[in-house]
Design a protein around this motif. Structure first.
Motif, mmCIF file in Angstrom:
data_model
loop_
_atom_site.group_PDB
_atom_site.id
_atom_site.type_symbol
_atom_site.label_atom_id
_atom_site.label_comp_id
_atom_site.label_asym_id
_atom_site.label_seq_id
_atom_site.Cartn_x
_atom_site.Cartn_y
_atom_site.Cartn_z
ATOM 1 N N ALA A 124 0.700 -1.208 0.083
ATOM 2 C CA ALA A 124 -0.039 -0.166 0.149
ATOM 3 C C ALA A 124 0.881 1.298 0.131
ATOM 4 O O ALA A 124 2.068 1.115 0.319
ATOM 5 C CB ALA A 124 -0.812 -0.063 0.943
ATOM 6 N N TRP A 125 0.148 2.478 -0.285
ATOM 7 C CA TRP A 125 0.865 3.958 -0.048
ATOM 8 C C TRP A 125 2.035 3.786 -1.060
ATOM 9 O O TRP A 125 2.967 4.371 -0.538
ATOM 10 C CB TRP A 125 1.271 4.031 1.634
ATOM 11 N N ALA A 126 2.079 3.496 -2.221
ATOM 12 C CA ALA A 126 2.982 3.535 -3.236
ATOM 13 C C ALA A 126 2.613 4.333 -4.412
ATOM 14 O O ALA A 126 1.447 4.401 -4.857
ATOM 15 C CB ALA A 126 3.507 2.255 -3.538
ATOM 16 N N VAL A 127 3.597 5.222 -4.849
ATOM 17 C CA VAL A 127 3.406 6.005 -5.907
ATOM 18 C C VAL A 127 3.131 5.104 -7.390
ATOM 19 O O VAL A 127 2.138 5.216 -8.105
ATOM 20 C CB VAL A 127 4.536 6.755 -6.415
ATOM 21 N N ASP A 128 3.682 3.879 -7.237
ATOM 22 C CA ASP A 128 3.376 2.717 -8.200
ATOM 23 C C ASP A 128 1.833 2.524 -8.339
ATOM 24 O O ASP A 128 1.216 2.199 -9.266
ATOM 25 C CB ASP A 128 4.051 1.481 -8.066
ATOM 26 N N LYS A 129 1.056 2.349 -7.244
ATOM 27 C CA LYS A 129 -0.155 1.997 -7.129
ATOM 28 C C LYS A 129 -0.932 3.370 -7.634
ATOM 29 O O LYS A 129 -2.090 2.964 -8.338
ATOM 30 C CB LYS A 129 -0.665 1.919 -5.754
ATOM 31 N N VAL A 130 -0.776 4.540 -7.439
ATOM 32 C CA VAL A 130 -1.539 5.692 -7.840
ATOM 33 C C VAL A 130 -1.083 5.848 -9.344
ATOM 34 O O VAL A 130 -2.243 6.037 -9.974
ATOM 35 C CB VAL A 130 -0.855 6.740 -7.216
ATOM 36 N N ILE A 131 -0.128 5.468 -9.942
ATOM 37 C CA ILE A 131 -0.012 5.443 -11.453
ATOM 38 C C ILE A 131 -0.873 4.362 -11.851
ATOM 39 O O ILE A 131 -1.373 4.434 -12.973
ATOM 40 C CB ILE A 131 1.485 5.356 -11.638
ATOM 41 N N ALA A 132 -0.678 3.242 -11.485
ATOM 42 C CA ALA A 132 -1.506 2.138 -11.849
ATOM 43 C C ALA A 132 -3.058 2.453 -11.666
ATOM 44 O O ALA A 132 -3.816 2.050 -12.820
ATOM 45 C CB ALA A 132 -1.261 0.822 -10.988
ATOM 46 N N SER A 133 -3.649 2.985 -10.819
ATOM 47 C CA SER A 133 -5.111 3.154 -10.732
ATOM 48 C C SER A 133 -5.494 4.447 -11.869
ATOM 49 O O SER A 133 -6.543 4.080 -12.256
ATOM 50 C CB SER A 133 -5.325 3.724 -9.245
ATOM 51 N N ARG A 134 -4.573 5.318 -11.956
ATOM 52 C CA ARG A 134 -4.712 6.372 -12.825
ATOM 53 C C ARG A 134 -4.608 5.779 -14.550
ATOM 54 O O ARG A 134 -5.787 6.009 -15.250
ATOM 55 C CB ARG A 134 -3.813 7.564 -12.709
ATOM 56 N N LYS A 135 -3.976 4.713 -14.733
ATOM 57 C CA LYS A 135 -3.748 4.257 -16.034
ATOM 58 C C LYS A 135 -5.172 3.312 -15.982
ATOM 59 O O LYS A 135 -5.623 3.325 -17.254
ATOM 60 C CB LYS A 135 -2.762 3.345 -16.319
ATOM 61 N N GLN A 136 -5.461 2.627 -15.189
ATOM 62 C CA GLN A 136 -6.746 1.870 -15.140
ATOM 63 C C GLN A 136 -7.955 2.969 -15.462
ATOM 64 O O GLN A 136 -8.960 2.477 -16.203
ATOM 65 C CB GLN A 136 -6.938 1.023 -13.954
ATOM 66 N N GLU A 137 -8.031 4.170 -14.653
ATOM 67 C CA GLU A 137 -9.089 4.827 -14.972
ATOM 68 C C GLU A 137 -9.363 5.417 -16.218
ATOM 69 O O GLU A 137 -10.039 5.538 -16.873
ATOM 70 C CB GLU A 137 -9.031 5.984 -13.843
ATOM 71 N N GLN A 138 -8.053 5.701 -17.007
ATOM 72 C CA GLN A 138 -8.055 6.311 -18.352
ATOM 73 C C GLN A 138 -8.413 5.147 -19.348
ATOM 74 O O GLN A 138 -9.030 5.297 -20.245
ATOM 75 C CB GLN A 138 -6.605 6.596 -18.633
ATOM 76 N N ALA A 139 -7.917 4.069 -19.062
ATOM 77 C CA ALA A 139 -8.399 2.613 -19.816
ATOM 78 C C ALA A 139 -9.986 2.522 -19.859
ATOM 79 O O ALA A 139 -10.759 2.333 -20.682
ATOM 80 C CB ALA A 139 -7.740 1.497 -19.473
ATOM 81 N N LEU A 140 -10.662 2.827 -18.638
ATOM 82 C CA LEU A 140 -11.951 2.465 -18.471
ATOM 83 C C LEU A 140 -12.755 3.750 -19.473
ATOM 84 O O LEU A 140 -13.781 3.524 -19.999
ATOM 85 C CB LEU A 140 -12.506 2.658 -17.217
ATOM 86 N N VAL A 141 -12.348 4.996 -19.320
ATOM 87 C CA VAL A 141 -12.768 6.115 -20.034
ATOM 88 C C VAL A 141 -12.607 5.991 -21.265
ATOM 89 O O VAL A 141 -13.779 6.273 -22.082
ATOM 90 C CB VAL A 141 -11.973 7.442 -19.489
ATOM 91 N N THR A 142 -11.456 5.462 -21.941
ATOM 92 C CA THR A 142 -11.261 5.277 -23.244
ATOM 93 C C THR A 142 -12.008 4.356 -24.181
ATOM 94 O O THR A 142 -12.049 4.152 -24.955
ATOM 95 C CB THR A 142 -9.698 5.310 -23.593
ATOM 96 N N ALA A 143 -12.344 3.259 -23.033
ATOM 97 C CA ALA A 143 -12.936 2.026 -23.634
ATOM 98 C C ALA A 143 -14.407 2.260 -24.040
ATOM 99 O O ALA A 143 -15.075 3.101 -23.590
ATOM 100 C CB ALA A 143 -12.870 0.896 -22.566
#
Length: 138
Positions: free
Chosen positions: A119-138
């Motif tokens: 938890a509490w990692a910048v890697d997690k924030v980046i991954a969640s933003r990528k996932q949100e973008q993928a959902l928006v563009t899908a």
């Protein structure tokens, strides 16, 4: 879910942060001559300089959880190198050759390379933003 699984991600994060800070201290000691050091070394002094740079930068990346798996893998390799090249000649076992810390760090960072940052990692924030973008563009 048992009690040990509930806090797994947070436990890994605390482990990552504590180990990263301790690793950074070794790098700061080498590169800046602080924390009880006998003096600073240049980053061009082999192998102390590059080791100090890996300890300082790798430790910082591990603390914030950015590129955690790669930083941990590089740090693990550096500590394995330190053990086999710097310490091994003085005896077979870590207790004999004063290489316990290098050996422990090598295994700890290898574990983090496989478990990820928790938890509490910048890697997690980046991954969640990528996932949100993928959902928006899908």
């Amino acid at each position: 879910m048992n009690i040990f699984d509930r806090g797994r991600e947070q436990a890994i994060a605390v482990f990552r942060i504590v180990v990263g800070v301790l690793f950074m201290c070794h790098g700061a000691q080498k590169l800046f001559g602080v924390l009880g050091s006998k003096g600073a070394v240049s980053i061009t002094d082999w192998p102390s300089g590059p080791a100090g740079l890996i300890e300082l930068v790798g430790g910082a990346l591990i603390v914030i959880g950015l590129g955690t798996r790669i930083a941990a893998l590089i740090s693990s390799g550096a500590m394995a190198y330190a053990y086999f090249v710097v310490h091994q000649h003085a005896g077979l076992l870590p207790i004999q050759n004063k290489g316990e810390l290098a050996a422990v760090y090598a295994w700890v960072f290898l574990l983090l390379a496989f478990t990820g940052p928790g938890a509490w990692a910048v890697d997690k924030v980046i991954a969640s933003r990528k996932q949100e973008q993928a959902l928006v563009t899908a």
